[in-house]
Design a protein around this motif. Structure first.
Motif, PDB file in Angstrom:
ATOM      1  N   TRP A   1      27.690  34.649  42.820  1.00  0.00           N
ATOM      2  CA  TRP A   1      28.741  35.519  42.306  1.00  0.00           C
ATOM      3  C   TRP A   1      28.192  36.914  42.019  1.00  0.00           C
ATOM      4  O   TRP A   1      27.015  37.081  41.719  1.00  0.00           O
ATOM      5  CB  TRP A   1      29.313  34.943  41.001  1.00  0.00           C
ATOM      6  N   GLY A   2      29.080  37.897  42.098  1.00  0.00           N
ATOM      7  CA  GLY A   2      28.743  39.252  41.718  1.00  0.00           C
ATOM      8  C   GLY A   2      29.862  39.856  40.899  1.00  0.00           C
ATOM      9  O   GLY A   2      31.022  39.452  40.995  1.00  0.00           O
ATOM     10  N   ALA A   3      29.511  40.843  40.056  1.00  0.00           N
ATOM     11  CA  ALA A   3      30.503  41.527  39.233  1.00  0.00           C
ATOM     12  C   ALA A   3      31.169  42.640  40.035  1.00  0.00           C
ATOM     13  O   ALA A   3      30.518  43.336  40.788  1.00  0.00           O
ATOM     14  CB  ALA A   3      29.830  42.104  37.990  1.00  0.00           C
ATOM     15  N   ARG A   4      32.479  42.791  39.851  1.00  0.00           N
ATOM     16  CA  ARG A   4      33.234  43.890  40.475  1.00  0.00           C
ATOM     17  C   ARG A   4      34.151  44.484  39.420  1.00  0.00           C
ATOM     18  O   ARG A   4      35.364  44.339  39.471  1.00  0.00           O
ATOM     19  CB  ARG A   4      34.052  43.358  41.660  1.00  0.00           C
ATOM     20  N   ASN A   5      33.580  45.183  38.445  1.00  0.00           N
ATOM     21  CA  ASN A   5      34.335  45.564  37.264  1.00  0.00           C
ATOM     22  C   ASN A   5      34.313  47.052  36.947  1.00  0.00           C
ATOM     23  O   ASN A   5      34.659  47.447  35.835  1.00  0.00           O
ATOM     24  CB  ASN A   5      33.805  44.796  36.050  1.00  0.00           C
ATOM     25  N   LYS A   6      33.927  47.902  37.900  1.00  0.00           N
ATOM     26  CA  LYS A   6      33.833  49.331  37.628  1.00  0.00           C
ATOM     27  C   LYS A   6      35.205  49.897  37.257  1.00  0.00           C
ATOM     28  O   LYS A   6      36.139  49.868  38.055  1.00  0.00           O
ATOM     29  CB  LYS A   6      33.269  50.061  38.839  1.00  0.00           C
ATOM     30  N   GLY A   7      35.309  50.404  36.032  1.00  0.00           N
ATOM     31  CA  GLY A   7      36.557  50.967  35.550  1.00  0.00           C
ATOM     32  C   GLY A   7      37.481  49.971  34.901  1.00  0.00           C
ATOM     33  O   GLY A   7      38.509  50.352  34.329  1.00  0.00           O
ATOM     34  N   LEU A   8      37.166  48.687  34.972  1.00  0.00           N
ATOM     35  CA  LEU A   8      38.027  47.647  34.410  1.00  0.00           C
ATOM     36  C   LEU A   8      37.640  47.400  32.953  1.00  0.00           C
ATOM     37  O   LEU A   8      36.452  47.296  32.638  1.00  0.00           O
ATOM     38  CB  LEU A   8      37.866  46.367  35.226  1.00  0.00           C
ATOM     39  N   PRO A   9      38.618  47.279  32.041  1.00  0.00           N
ATOM     40  CA  PRO A   9      38.279  46.962  30.646  1.00  0.00           C
ATOM     41  C   PRO A   9      37.521  45.650  30.547  1.00  0.00           C
ATOM     42  O   PRO A   9      37.609  44.785  31.423  1.00  0.00           O
ATOM     43  CB  PRO A   9      39.653  46.858  29.969  1.00  0.00           C
ATOM     44  N   GLY A  10      36.810  45.477  29.450  1.00  0.00           N
ATOM     45  CA  GLY A  10      35.954  44.308  29.298  1.00  0.00           C
ATOM     46  C   GLY A  10      36.638  43.088  28.713  1.00  0.00           C
ATOM     47  O   GLY A  10      35.985  42.058  28.539  1.00  0.00           O
ATOM     48  N   GLU A  11      37.932  43.159  28.399  1.00  0.00           N
ATOM     49  CA  GLU A  11      38.622  42.021  27.830  1.00  0.00           C
ATOM     50  C   GLU A  11      38.875  40.946  28.892  1.00  0.00           C
ATOM     51  O   GLU A  11      38.710  41.161  30.088  1.00  0.00           O
ATOM     52  CB  GLU A  11      39.957  42.468  27.206  1.00  0.00           C
ATOM     53  N   ALA A  12      39.328  39.773  28.433  1.00  0.00           N
ATOM     54  CA  ALA A  12      39.569  38.645  29.324  1.00  0.00           C
ATOM     55  C   ALA A  12      40.588  39.003  30.396  1.00  0.00           C
ATOM     56  O   ALA A  12      41.581  39.692  30.136  1.00  0.00           O
ATOM     57  CB  ALA A  12      40.063  37.449  28.519  1.00  0.00           C
ATOM     58  N   VAL A  13      40.346  38.525  31.605  1.00  0.00           N
ATOM     59  CA  VAL A  13      41.306  38.655  32.706  1.00  0.00           C
ATOM     60  C   VAL A  13      42.103  37.358  32.763  1.00  0.00           C
ATOM     61  O   VAL A  13      41.586  36.299  33.127  1.00  0.00           O
ATOM     62  CB  VAL A  13      40.596  38.936  34.038  1.00  0.00           C
ATOM     63  N   THR A  14      43.364  37.441  32.368  1.00  0.00           N
ATOM     64  CA  THR A  14      44.198  36.249  32.257  1.00  0.00           C
ATOM     65  C   THR A  14      44.826  35.820  33.564  1.00  0.00           C
ATOM     66  O   THR A  14      45.250  34.673  33.708  1.00  0.00           O
ATOM     67  CB  THR A  14      45.314  36.484  31.225  1.00  0.00           C
ATOM     68  N   ALA A  15      44.896  36.751  34.542  1.00  0.00           N
ATOM     69  CA  ALA A  15      45.516  36.424  35.823  1.00  0.00           C
ATOM     70  C   ALA A  15      44.996  37.373  36.880  1.00  0.00           C
ATOM     71  O   ALA A  15      44.661  38.531  36.582  1.00  0.00           O
ATOM     72  CB  ALA A  15      47.039  36.523  35.726  1.00  0.00           C
ATOM     73  N   THR A  16      44.941  36.900  38.111  1.00  0.00           N
ATOM     74  CA  THR A  16      44.513  37.742  39.221  1.00  0.00           C
ATOM     75  C   THR A  16      45.221  37.287  40.487  1.00  0.00           C
ATOM     76  O   THR A  16      45.627  36.128  40.619  1.00  0.00           O
ATOM     77  CB  THR A  16      42.981  37.703  39.401  1.00  0.00           C
ATOM     78  N   ALA A  17      45.414  38.230  41.405  1.00  0.00           N
ATOM     79  CA  ALA A  17      46.075  37.923  42.674  1.00  0.00           C
ATOM     80  C   ALA A  17      45.577  38.901  43.726  1.00  0.00           C
ATOM     81  O   ALA A  17      45.097  39.996  43.410  1.00  0.00           O
ATOM     82  CB  ALA A  17      47.593  38.023  42.546  1.00  0.00           C
ATOM     83  N   VAL A  18      45.712  38.498  44.991  1.00  0.00           N
ATOM     84  CA  VAL A  18      45.364  39.348  46.125  1.00  0.00           C
ATOM     85  C   VAL A  18      46.654  39.724  46.841  1.00  0.00           C
ATOM     86  O   VAL A  18      47.549  38.880  47.020  1.00  0.00           O
ATOM     87  CB  VAL A  18      44.419  38.624  47.094  1.00  0.00           C
ATOM     88  N   ALA A  19      46.794  40.989  47.227  1.00  0.00           N
ATOM     89  CA  ALA A  19      47.998  41.432  47.923  1.00  0.00           C
ATOM     90  C   ALA A  19      48.218  40.601  49.178  1.00  0.00           C
ATOM     91  O   ALA A  19      47.295  40.386  49.970  1.00  0.00           O
ATOM     92  CB  ALA A  19      47.886  42.908  48.274  1.00  0.00           C
TER      93      ALA A  19
END
Length: 314
Positions: free
Chosen positions: A113-131
Motif C-alpha cells: 500500500w501507499g499513501a495518496r493524501n496530498k491536500g486531503l484532511p487527516g480525518e477519517a475517510v468514511t466513504a470513497t468511490a471511483v468515477a
C-alpha cells in the motif's frame, strides 16, 4: 486541515462468520460448514477486484476462487478500513478509506500500500468511490468535512462539496457510488448514503438533491423536486450503496432492514432479503452477482438477491 500520512504494514488474520442467521431467509450452509464454525468478524466494506472478493474491516481478506479459500492481506497503517473502492479498468488497484485518516491505495491487489493524501484532511475517510467512466477520478468523504475529489488517481486532492444537509443537519456520507446516467452532468452522478437517507449530486457539484423520477437535471435547474416513487425506508442509515458497472441503473443498498435493490437508478426500491445488512458489493460484469454482509454472515447471490449462499473467510 491538510495532512499526509506514512504507511506501516501489519499482517492480521480474522475469520468471518459463515452461517446465515435465522430469519434472513437464506439457503442452507454450503457443504462442510457448520453453524458457529468461524469467528465473527466486523465487516465494514466489501468489493470485487475483477472476479476476486474483498472483505475489509479490522483486516483485509481476499478470495480469488469465489470464496472457497481466503488470504489475509496487509492492512494499511494498521487501521480499520471503513470503505473500499475498485474499478473494472484498473484491475488490482484497491482504494481504502481509513479510520485513522486519509486513504491508502494498493496497485497489486492488497499486498502492498501507499499513501495518496496530498491536500486531503487527516480525518477519517468514511466513504470513497471511483468515477464510473473515468477511473483516475476518485472521490472521498472526509468525516466532519465534506466531499473531496482527485483527478490524478489520488496524487492530489481538492474540496468539491459540503456534506449533504438532510433533516436539519449536515450528514457525513457513509457510502458513495458513482452512477453513470444520461441525466447527470457529463453522464455522472455521485450518490451518497447517510444516516438520514439517500441523496445525490451531479458531477458539476452544484447541489445535493433527492433521487427522483424523470429528467433530474431539468428538475435541478427549475428547483422543483418530485419525491421518489418508492424510496428506501425513512429513518434508516444507508450503510453501503453500489451501482452495477455493467448495468448502471441497477443499485443495491445495505440497510439495517436488509438488502434493497433498484432497477431505475434509485427511484423505486424493493427489499430482496431481510436481516441487518452492513455492506454490499456487485460484480463488475454481472449485475446479478452480489456479495453482502448480513447479520454478521458473509453471503453471495447469483440472481440479484432472490437466493443466497453462505461463504466462510479464514
Amino acid at each position: 486541515m491538510k495532512g499526509t500520512s506514512g504507511l506501516s504494514a501489519t499482517l492480521s488474520r480474522r475469520a468471518f462468520l459463515s452461517t446465515a442467521l435465522a430469519g434472513v431467509g437464506l439457503i442452507g450452509l454450503p457443504p462442510g460448514l457448520s453453524a458457529g464454525s468461524a469467528e465473527v468478524g466486523r465487516v465494514q466494506a466489501l468489493a470485487f477486484d475483477g472476479d476476486a472478493l474483498l472483505v475489509a474491516g479490522m483486516s483485509l481478506s481476499r478470495s480469488d476462487d469465489g470464496g472457497t479459500s481466503w488470504v489475509s492481506e496487509t492492512v494499511p497503517k494498521a487501521s480499520d478500513i471503513l470503505a473500499l473502492a475498485t474499478h473494472p479498468d484498473r484491475p488490482g488497484r484497491i482504494i481504502a478509506g481509513l479510520a485513522t485518516g486519509g486513504l491508502a491505495i494498493s496497485a497489486d491487489g492488497g499486498r502492498s500500500w501507499g499513501a495518496r493524501n496530498k491536500g486531503l484532511p487527516g480525518e477519517a475517510v468514511t466513504a470513497t468511490a471511483v468515477a464510473a467512466a473515468q477511473p483516475d477520478i476518485i472521490y472521498a468523504a472526509v468525516r466532519g468535512d465534506g466531499l473531496w475529489r482527485s483527478e490524478d488517481a489520488g496524487s492530489s486532492w481538492t474540496f468539491v462539496m459540503d456534506r449533504p444537509w438532510l433533516i436539519d443537519a449536515e450528514r457525513d456520507p457513509m457510502t458513495l457510488a458513482s452512477v453513470n446516467l444520461a441525466s447527470g452532468m457529463g453522464g455522472i452522478w455521485i450518490y451518497a448514503g447517510t444516516e438520514a437517507g439517500l441523496t445525490r449530486v451531479p458531477d458539476c457539484f452544484c447541489r445535493w438533491q433527492d433521487v427522483q423520477p424523470g429528467d433530474a437535471m431539468a428538475a435541478l435547474a427549475s428547483g422543483a423536486e418530485a419525491p421518489p416513487e418508492a424510496p428506501l425506508p425513512a429513518g434508516e442509515p444507508i450503510k453501503a450503496l453500489v451501482s452495477a458497472p455493467s448495468a448502471p441503473q441497477t443499485l443495491y443498498a445495505a440497510l439495517p432492514s436488509g438488502i434493497w435493490a433498484s432497477r431505475d437508478a434509485g427511484v423505486v426500491w424493493s427489499r430482496v432479503t431481510g436481516g441487518r445488512a452492513t455492506a454490499v458489493a456487485v460484480h463488475p460484469s454481472d449485475a446479478e452477482y452480489i456479495l453482502a454482509a448480513i447479520d454478521g454472515g458473509l453471503l453471495q447471490s447469483r440472481n440479484g438477491g432472490t437466493t443466497w449462499t453462505a461463504l466462510a473467510a479464514e
